[in-house]
Design a protein around this motif. Structure first.
Motif, PDB file in Angstrom:
ATOM      1  N   GLU A 207      49.834 129.883  79.033  1.00  0.00           N
ATOM      2  CA  GLU A 207      49.711 131.452  79.683  1.00  0.00           C
ATOM      3  C   GLU A 207      49.623 132.165  78.393  1.00  0.00           C
ATOM      4  O   GLU A 207      50.585 131.833  77.238  1.00  0.00           O
ATOM      5  N   MET A 210      49.213 139.427  78.808  1.00  0.00           N
ATOM      6  CA  MET A 210      48.514 140.327  79.769  1.00  0.00           C
ATOM      7  C   MET A 210      48.455 141.650  78.970  1.00  0.00           C
ATOM      8  O   MET A 210      47.728 142.414  79.125  1.00  0.00           O
ATOM      9  N   PRO A 240      41.307 136.509  76.858  1.00  0.00           N
ATOM     10  CA  PRO A 240      42.573 136.000  75.882  1.00  0.00           C
ATOM     11  C   PRO A 240      42.255 135.056  74.765  1.00  0.00           C
ATOM     12  O   PRO A 240      43.103 134.396  74.113  1.00  0.00           O
ATOM     13  N   GLU A 257      42.969 128.477  79.828  1.00  0.00           N
ATOM     14  CA  GLU A 257      43.817 129.333  80.537  1.00  0.00           C
ATOM     15  C   GLU A 257      42.779 130.040  81.886  1.00  0.00           C
ATOM     16  O   GLU A 257      41.720 130.413  81.453  1.00  0.00           O
ATOM     17  N   ASN A 259      42.745 133.015  83.990  1.00  0.00           N
ATOM     18  CA  ASN A 259      43.534 134.127  83.744  1.00  0.00           C
ATOM     19  C   ASN A 259      42.946 135.635  84.368  1.00  0.00           C
ATOM     20  O   ASN A 259      41.801 135.440  84.758  1.00  0.00           O
ATOM     21  N   ASN A 261      41.786 139.376  83.850  1.00  0.00           N
ATOM     22  CA  ASN A 261      41.475 140.256  82.751  1.00  0.00           C
ATOM     23  C   ASN A 261      41.243 141.444  83.541  1.00  0.00           C
ATOM     24  O   ASN A 261      40.761 141.575  84.636  1.00  0.00           O
ATOM     25  N   THR A 276      38.851 137.335  87.319  1.00  0.00           N
ATOM     26  CA  THR A 276      39.452 135.972  87.033  1.00  0.00           C
ATOM     27  C   THR A 276      38.590 135.323  85.979  1.00  0.00           C
ATOM     28  O   THR A 276      37.311 135.221  86.309  1.00  0.00           O
TER      29      THR A 276
END
Length: 505
Positions: A207, A210, A240, A257, A259, A261, A276
Motif C-alpha cells: 500500500e 493516497m 502509485p 498494488e 489502488n 486513483n 481502480t
C-alpha cells in the motif's frame, strides 16, 4: 392478486408512493408499541441456494421420511395470500426459496404476516418439503419480522427503469436487479483472480500513500486539498507508480498494488474521477515480459469466468486466445494515414499539416512525438479491434519509460487496445537517474507553459534512482474497464457501486 401485488403497479406515481410510505410508517409505529420492532436475535443456519443445491433433487418421500429442519432469513420479494394458507418468496445473498405459511400453524403471527409488505426482512423456521408443483419450499413453523421496510420497491418486473436513478440508489438496484448483483460479484472474482495470479508469481501486495505532496506517475490533472496540521497543500494520487518504484530500489523486486486513483478530469462512459488500477513492477524484466503477464491475465480471467477465450462485448466478438498482435505506433500511423510518407513520420512540419487536416489541436512546443500521438488518437486507436499491443511510444509522451537502445526517439512502452479502447499501459522502466531528471525538467517546462497534465519535478524520486534501481518492467491496468469488458457493461458507471453524480436538486 393480493394488495401487495397492487402495490407494485402503483409505485411509479409519487402520490401513491408517499401514501404507501405513510402506511408502512404507521405499521412500524404499531410494532414499536408492541415492542417488536427491529429484533436482532434470529440466527439462520442455511442459505436459500445452498438448500436448493443440496436437497433440490431429493424426492418428496425422502423429505417427508427424514425432515430437514432449517432457519432461513432474507427479504420478502413476493407474497400470495390465499385465505388460510399463503406463499412468500424469500431472497438472501445466495438466491431465493419459497415459504409456505398456514394459519392453523402460525396462529396470530399469520394474521400479522397478512399485513407485512414486500421488501420486509423476515426470518422463518420450518422443514423442507415439495409443493404439488414440485418446488422445494420451507413449511414454516415460526416466523419473525426482522426489519420493517418503509419504502416500497420499484416494479418487480422492470426494476429501476431510470438509469441515473439506478446509479444514485444502487442499494435499490441491487435488491431488484439480479444482473447488477452479478456484475459486482464478477468484479470481485476478477480482482481475486488477479491477486491469486500475482501472489503465486511471487509478487508482494503493498500500500502506498493516497495523499501526496507531489502528484506523479501519470499525465493527469490532480485533486488538490490542504493538510491543516502541516499547513501544506497535498494532492490525491493520480498513480502509485513512483512510490512502487521506490520500493524496487529498496529491494522489493516484485510488488503490486490494487489502488484507488483520482484524476480531476471529465466524466464519460469510460471515465470516473475516482477509479481502480492495478500497478505492478518486476525487477529484471522488460517490456516483452510485461506483455506476457498481460496476456496471461486476460487468458486466465476468460478461462475463470467463462471457460472460453471467445468473448462477446456489446455485440462484437473478440478472440483472446493465443498471443496478441503487436504493432508499433508508426506502423499504425501509416496504416491510418496512407498519404503519410514513412520518411517524414518525425518531421514536425509534416506532422503539423496532418494535424491541421484532421483538426487535431497542438501547441508550438509540441515535438514530433506529441504530434504523432495526437494523430494516433484520432486515426489509429479506433482501428485496433482485436487484442493489440501498440508499442514503441515516443519518448516525448513517455517520461517514465526507458528509451529504446537502438532508437532514442521511442521508448520500450506499450498499450493494450481491444475494441479501440485502451486497457493496459506498460513499459521497460527508466532507471537512469540523470535521464529521469532531464525528463522531469522538460515536463516542468510544459507545466509552466500551461499544460495542466504535465508532471511535476520529483527530486526525491530522482534521489531514489541515484541509489540504483534494478532494470525492471512495469504495468498499469484499469480494473473498471477490465470489468466492463468481461461483464459486457456499456458504461463505467455500471461497474462502480457508487459512481460520482451531480447532486440531486
Amino acid at each position: 392478486m393480493s394488495e401487495n401485488d397492487h402495490e407494485h403497479s402503483r409505485e411509479q406515481d409519487p402520490g401513491d408512493e408517499n401514501r404507501l410510505i405513510a402506511e408502512r410508517r404507521a405499521k412500524l409505529a404499531r410494532l414499536r408499541q408492541r415492542g417488536g420492532a427491529f429484533p436482532n436475535d434470529f440466527r439462520r443456519n442455511a442459505l436459500a441456494q445452498d438448500l436448493i443445491d443440496t436437497y433440490g433433487a431429493r424426492s418428496t418421500e425422502a423429505l417427508e421420511n427424514e425432515p430437514i429442519a432449517v432457519r432461513v432469513a432474507g427479504r420478502m420479494m413476493a407474497k400470495r395470500v390465499m385465505g388460510k394458507a399463503s406463499f412468500a418468496r424469500l431472497e438472501d445473498a445466495s438466491g431465493a426459496i419459497q415459504l409456505f405459511l398456514q394459519q392453523q400453524v402460525l396462529g396470530e403471527t399469520y394474521e400479522d404476516f397478512r399485513g407485512w409488505d414486500v421488501g420486509d426482512l423476515i426470518g422463518a423456521e420450518g422443514t423442507l418439503f415439495r409443493t404439488k408443483t414440485g418446488e422445494l419450499s420451507v413449511r414454516v413453523a415460526s416466523l419473525r419480522l426482522l426489519t420493517k421496510s418503509l419504502r416500497p420497491l420499484p416494479d418487480k418486473w422492470h426494476g429501476i427503469a431510470d438509469t441515473e436513478l439506478r446509479y444514485r440508489r444502487r442499494y435499490v438496484d441491487l435488491i431488484v436487479n439480479k444482473d447488477s448483483r452479478r456484475v459486482f460479484e464478477m468484479r470481485s472474482r476478477i480482482v481475486r483472480y488477479l491477486r491469486d495470479l500475482l501472489d503465486a508469481a511471487g509478487f508482494l501486495e503493498v500500500e502506498t500513500p493516497m495523499l501526496q505532496s507531489i502528484p506523479g506517475g501519470a499525465a493527469a490533472r490532480p485533486f488538490k486539498t490542504h493538510h491543516n496540521a502541516l499547513d501544506m497543500d497535498m494532492y490525491l494520487r493520480i498513480a502509485p507508480e513512483l512510490y512502487l518504484k521506490r520500493l524496487t530500489v529498496g529491494g522489493f523486486e516484485r510488488v503490486y498494488e490494487i489502488n484507488r486513483n483520482f484524476r480531476n478530469e471529465g466524466l464519460s462512459t469510460q471515465h470516473n474521477p475516482e477509479f481502480t488500477m492495478l500497478e505492478l513492477y518486476q525487477a529484471y524484466a522488460d517490456c516483452a515480459d510485461i506483455m506476457a503477464i498481460v496476456e496471461r491475465m486476460f487468458h486466465g480471467i476468460a478461462d475463470t469466468l467463462y471457460g472460453s477465450r471467445k468473448i462477446t462485448y456489446q455485440g462484437r466478438d473478440y478472440d483472446l486466445g493465443g498471443s496478441f498482435e503487436r504493432l508499433t505506433i508508426e506502423q499504425i500511423l501509416l496504416a491510418g494515414n496512407p498519404d503519410l510518407d514513412p520518411r517524414q513520420l518525425r518531421d514536425i512540419a509534416t506532422l503539423r499539416r496532418v494535424c491541421d487536416r484532421l483538426n487535431v489541436a497542438y501547441t508550438e512546443g509540441d515535438g514530433a512525438g506529441k504530434l504523432q500521438i495526437g494523430i494516433f488518437e484520432k486515426t489509429g486507436e479506433h482501428t485496433l479491434i482485436q487484442p493489440t499491443f501498440a508499442y514503441a511510444y515516443p519518448a516525448e509522451v513517455s517520461p517514465l519509460a526507458r528509451r529504446n537502445d537502438t532508437d532514442p526517439f521511442i521508448t520500450d512502452r506499450f498499450e493494450l487496445f481491444i475494441g479501440g479502447r485502451e486497457y493496459a499501459n506498460g513499459f521497460s522502466e527508466l532507471n537512469d537517474a540523470e535521464d529521469q531528471a532531464q525528463r522531469f525538467r522538460e515536463q516542468a517546462e510544459r507545466k509552466s507553459a500551461g499544460d495542466e497534465e504535465a508532471m511535476y519535478y520529483d527530486a526525491d524520486y530522482v534521489r531514489a534512482l541515484e541509489y540504483g534501481m534494478p532494470p525492471a518492467g512495469g504495468l498499469g491496468v484499469g480494473i473498471d474497464r477490465l470489468v466492463m469488458f468481461f461483464t459486457d457493461s456499456a458504461s463505467i458507471r455500471d461497474v462502480l457501486l457508487f459512481p460520482h453524480m451531480r447532486p440531486e436538486n
